[in-house]
Design an enzyme around this catalytic site. Structure first.
Site, PDB file in Angstrom:
ATOM      1  N   TYR A   1       1.205  -0.887   0.085  1.00  0.00           N
ATOM      2  CA  TYR A   1       0.117   0.396   0.389  1.00  0.00           C
ATOM      3  C   TYR A   1       0.787   1.385  -0.011  1.00  0.00           C
ATOM      4  CZ  TYR A   1      -2.384   4.234   1.396  1.00  0.00           C
ATOM      5  OH  TYR A   1      -2.716   5.907   1.676  1.00  0.00           O
TER       6      TYR A   1
ATOM      7  N   ASP B   1       1.267   5.573   7.314  1.00  0.00           N
ATOM      8  CA  ASP B   1      -0.200   4.823   7.446  1.00  0.00           C
ATOM      9  C   ASP B   1      -0.028   3.723   7.473  1.00  0.00           C
ATOM     10  OD1 ASP B   1      -3.464   4.713   6.485  1.00  0.00           O
ATOM     11  OD2 ASP B   1      -3.660   5.955   5.445  1.00  0.00           O
TER      12      ASP B   1
ATOM     13  N   ARG C   1      -9.482  12.709  11.306  1.00  0.00           N
ATOM     14  CA  ARG C   1      -9.028  12.578   9.931  1.00  0.00           C
ATOM     15  C   ARG C   1      -9.979  13.223   9.127  1.00  0.00           C
ATOM     16  NH1 ARG C   1      -5.917  12.808   6.500  1.00  0.00           N
ATOM     17  NH2 ARG C   1      -5.323  10.579   6.400  1.00  0.00           N
TER      18      ARG C   1
ATOM     19  N   TRP D   1      -7.543  -3.954   2.326  1.00  0.00           N
ATOM     20  CA  TRP D   1      -7.098  -3.412   1.321  1.00  0.00           C
ATOM     21  C   TRP D   1      -6.411  -2.030   2.299  1.00  0.00           C
ATOM     22  CZ3 TRP D   1      -6.639   1.579  -1.083  1.00  0.00           C
ATOM     23  CH2 TRP D   1      -5.854   2.014  -1.888  1.00  0.00           C
TER      24      TRP D   1
END
Ligand code: CS2
Ligand code: MG
Length: 402
Positions: A159, A210, A283, A402
């Site tokens: 990712y 992240d 966020r 994902w």
């Protein structure tokens, strides 16, 4: 004053964007972003079938009433499709209100609280050496904060490792690209990346990372603890946040600051995370969480617990969201940071905007409204292209996040 027209514009200058344009009988128009990456047409249908007919004839000045009408009126409440449609209407109406007043949007919210908006850029590379070089390049461009993601040995298509230089688009295929994930390989690799980064760039630049929802709470706790020596600005989305209580466990084990919320739609998705002080940064952003009207409510609630904002700002959030977010960021007292992944030159041309990058900070510009418009003739040259986000499986084939 009345709304006389509302139309939904879909354009794909490199990636898909959904934009709502609202026109008033005074000739003033406003625009809002309604893009939902990989599910764009669901919001297009929602707007065209269920929202546009309700807008015609309404008073554009009644932003709060329109928000409540669309939220309560749907009866079913919340969800990414509904809340993006509401956000598009809300941002377009704030744009109109500020333009009618002849003021930049931040002045309608309470005025500027800061000189510029601290942003973080996206540095990524196939391996640690490449990623370290990229972070250094961002520092050279003036960035004061950089997110670092690197390829992981033995993991195909990790990712956050893009193909572009200053931007990349994860929704890259008509049918989802299949990627493979290994938590153990990642947990061994991540501390090495930040060790190399601090070695090269020192501690004078803020670093972010992240984990993209892939860990269990205890794995997340381990990661947070292993990254403590590197003083991250934040560690993002360590575990899926549908279960807000899961963060209690993580919090007991690490002082690494946590950021969550790019997939949240309302205050109800983060209520416990905020009031139990389980995160440090929220966020949620303009397009995802019901526009300025609702994001302001979330930020005010978060301020009670000294939780700061960190609006999502990947390439799938159009320049319209970026512009509106920068006005919001300029005002919001408990501002933390703004994500800033640059758009392609084609996208920038379709959405002429007043915001600009200077000395590591973004400025919303001085134009009235949110300062972003759409060139409809140019937009029409880039028709919609069906694209979806990737999926991830564990090495044994099990579906994962994902
Ligand atoms: C990411 C996004 O920016 C981020 O922090 O998590 O790139 C996310 O993957 C995309 O917005 C999905 O469309
Ligand atoms: Mg993220």
């Amino acid at each position: 004053m009345r709304i006389v027209d509302a139309k939904v514009i879909v354009t794909c200058p490199g990636r898909n964007f959904v934009t709502l344009k609202i026109v008033t009988d005074q000739g003033v128009h406003g625009i809002g972003d309604a893009t939902l990456n990989g599910r764009e047409q669901a919001v297009v249908a929602y707007l065209n079938e269920h929202v546009v007919p309700l807008l015609i004839g309404r008073d554009p000045r009644k932003i709060e009433d329109t928000w409540q009408f669309l939220y309560r009126g749907a009866y079913w409440r919340r969800g990414p499709v509904t809340m993006r449609a509401i956000a598009a209407v809300d941002v377009a109406l704030w744009d109109i209100k500020a333009k009618m007043a002849g003021l930049p949007l931040y002045d309608m919210l309470g005025g500027k609280s800061r000189e510029g908006v601290l942003v973080y850029g996206h540095a990524n590379g196939g391996d640690i050496a490449e990623t370290v070089d990229e972070v250094e390049r961002y520092v050279g461009l003036g960035y004061k904060a950089v997110r670092a993601q690197s390829g992981i040995p033995g993991v195909d298509k990790a990712y956050g490792v893009g193909r572009g230089q200053m931007y990349y688009e994860p929704a890259d295929a008509t049918l989802p690209t299949e990627t493979v994930w290994s938590t153990s390989k990642y947990l061994n690799h991540a501390p090495k990346l930040f060790d190399a980064l601090r070695e090269r760039v020192g501690f004078g630049v803020e670093l972010l990372h992240d984990a993209h929802h892939r860990l269990t709470p205890m794995e997340a706790a381990r990661l947070g603890r292993s990254l403590e020596p590197y003083n991250l600005f934040w560690l993002e989305d360590v575990t899926p946040a549908e279960n807000q209580e899961a963060f209690r466990l993580i919090r007991q084990h690490t002082t690494t600051p946590l950021a969550v919320g790019e997939v949240f739609n309302t205050i109800w998705d983060c209520k416990d995370l905020i009031q139990e002080q389980l995160i440090d940064f929220i966020r949620a952003t303009i397009v995802g969480a019901g526009g300025i009207t609702h994001l302001r409510r979330i930020a005010d609630f978060a301020s009670v617990w000294q939780i700061r904002t960190g609006c999502h700002g990947a390439t799938d959030l159009s320049p319209v969201t970026m512009g509106a977010a920068l006005h919001f960021d300029s005002w919001v007292p408990n501002f933390g940071i703004q994500e800033y992944m640059r758009h392609s030159p084609e996208t920038d041309a379709v959405f002429p905007h007043a915001y600009r990058f200077e000395d590591g900070l973004l400025s919303p510009g001085e134009a009235s409204g949110h300062g972003v418009d759409i060139d409809e003739a140019l937009a029409a040259k880039y028709p919609y292209e069906p694209k979806q986000l990737p999926v991830a499986r564990l090495e044994d084939g099990t579906m994962w996040n994902w």
